[in-house]
Design a protein around this motif. Sequence first.
Motif, short mmCIF file in Angstrom:
data_model
loop_
_atom_site.label_atom_id
_atom_site.label_comp_id
_atom_site.label_asym_id
_atom_site.label_seq_id
_atom_site.Cartn_x
_atom_site.Cartn_y
_atom_site.Cartn_z
N ASN A 35 0.94 -1.32 -0.08
CA ASN A 35 0.01 0.05 -0.10
C ASN A 35 0.75 1.23 -0.08
O ASN A 35 0.73 2.47 -0.80
N LEU A 36 1.84 1.21 0.73
CA LEU A 36 2.70 2.40 0.94
C LEU A 36 3.34 2.60 -0.31
O LEU A 36 3.60 3.59 -1.05
N LEU A 37 4.09 1.54 -1.07
CA LEU A 37 4.85 1.56 -2.26
C LEU A 37 4.07 1.89 -3.55
O LEU A 37 4.47 2.54 -4.61
N ASN A 38 2.77 1.67 -3.42
CA ASN A 38 1.77 2.05 -4.54
C ASN A 38 0.70 3.10 -4.02
O ASN A 38 -0.34 3.54 -4.98
N ALA A 39 1.52 4.17 -3.23
CA ALA A 39 1.01 5.42 -2.96
C ALA A 39 -0.56 5.25 -2.52
O ALA A 39 -1.42 6.27 -2.39
N ARG A 40 -1.08 4.10 -1.96
CA ARG A 40 -2.35 4.09 -1.11
C ARG A 40 -2.28 4.51 0.38
O ARG A 40 -3.40 4.42 0.97
N SER A 41 -1.23 4.54 0.92
CA SER A 41 -1.03 4.77 2.13
C SER A 41 0.39 5.81 2.22
O SER A 41 1.05 5.98 1.45
N GLY A 42 0.28 6.64 3.44
CA GLY A 42 1.54 7.21 3.63
C GLY A 42 2.56 6.84 4.46
O GLY A 42 2.25 5.76 5.19
N ILE A 43 3.61 7.32 4.78
CA ILE A 43 4.60 6.81 5.96
C ILE A 43 4.16 7.55 7.18
O ILE A 43 4.13 8.62 7.44
N SER A 44 4.14 6.46 8.11
CA SER A 44 3.76 7.03 9.48
C SER A 44 4.84 6.93 10.35
O SER A 44 6.13 6.61 9.84
N PRO A 45 4.94 7.80 11.34
CA PRO A 45 5.89 7.72 12.45
C PRO A 45 6.53 6.53 12.80
O PRO A 45 7.89 6.18 12.50
N GLU A 46 5.96 5.43 12.76
CA GLU A 46 6.42 4.19 13.27
C GLU A 46 7.02 3.35 12.01
O GLU A 46 8.06 3.07 11.88
N MET A 47 6.46 3.52 10.74
CA MET A 47 7.03 3.48 9.48
C MET A 47 8.38 4.02 9.35
O MET A 47 9.51 3.48 8.89
N ALA A 48 8.35 5.02 9.54
CA ALA A 48 9.65 6.17 9.28
C ALA A 48 10.78 5.41 10.34
O ALA A 48 12.06 5.38 10.00
N VAL A 49 10.37 4.98 11.55
CA VAL A 49 11.40 4.34 12.43
C VAL A 49 11.84 3.10 11.79
O VAL A 49 13.17 2.78 11.94
N ARG A 50 11.15 2.57 11.31
CA ARG A 50 11.15 0.77 10.90
C ARG A 50 12.22 1.29 9.65
O ARG A 50 13.17 0.39 9.38
N LEU A 51 12.07 2.12 8.86
CA LEU A 51 12.77 2.51 7.62
C LEU A 51 14.19 2.80 8.11
O LEU A 51 15.23 2.35 7.41
N GLU A 52 14.34 3.85 9.03
CA GLU A 52 15.50 4.27 9.52
C GLU A 52 16.49 2.94 9.90
O GLU A 52 17.58 2.73 9.93
N LYS A 53 15.64 2.08 10.82
CA LYS A 53 16.56 0.93 11.48
C LYS A 53 17.07 -0.13 10.38
O LYS A 53 17.97 -0.54 10.52
N ALA A 54 16.03 -0.29 9.16
CA ALA A 54 16.46 -1.34 8.30
C ALA A 54 17.59 -0.48 7.27
O ALA A 54 18.27 -1.31 6.78
N PHE A 55 17.30 0.73 6.69
CA PHE A 55 17.80 1.37 5.78
C PHE A 55 18.87 2.40 5.88
O PHE A 55 19.71 2.67 5.33
N GLY A 56 18.70 2.84 7.41
CA GLY A 56 19.61 4.20 7.54
C GLY A 56 19.24 5.42 7.40
O GLY A 56 19.71 6.14 8.02
#
Length: 97
Positions: A35-56
């Motif tokens: 859903n995020l990749l296909n622009a059906r949802s946005g980046i939540s604060p939690e997802m932002a933290v997950r992305l930071e932890k995974a990809f820097g």
Amino acid sequence: MHPGTIIRQDCLERNGLSVTDAARILGVDRQTLSNLLNARSGISPEMAVRLEKAFGTPAREWLIQQLDHELAEVMRRADEIVVEPFQGLAGERQGEA
């Protein structure tokens, strides 16, 4: 550009990850990431933290990208937003001085 597009390019494609693999790494459901990749949802604060932890990339940068995207979307239709300017307090304060 929706942040999901950036995630797809910079995180998945750059690292040769499938959506399923990236969802597992991020600890989210595959549909959530899709859903995020296909622009059906946005980046939540939690997802932002997950992305930071995974990809820097810092969580704040992901959230700024999301906010910039949302603001751009609203600004495209700003002329359709009807608001009556508020002048009450400014007028009262000028009279008090």
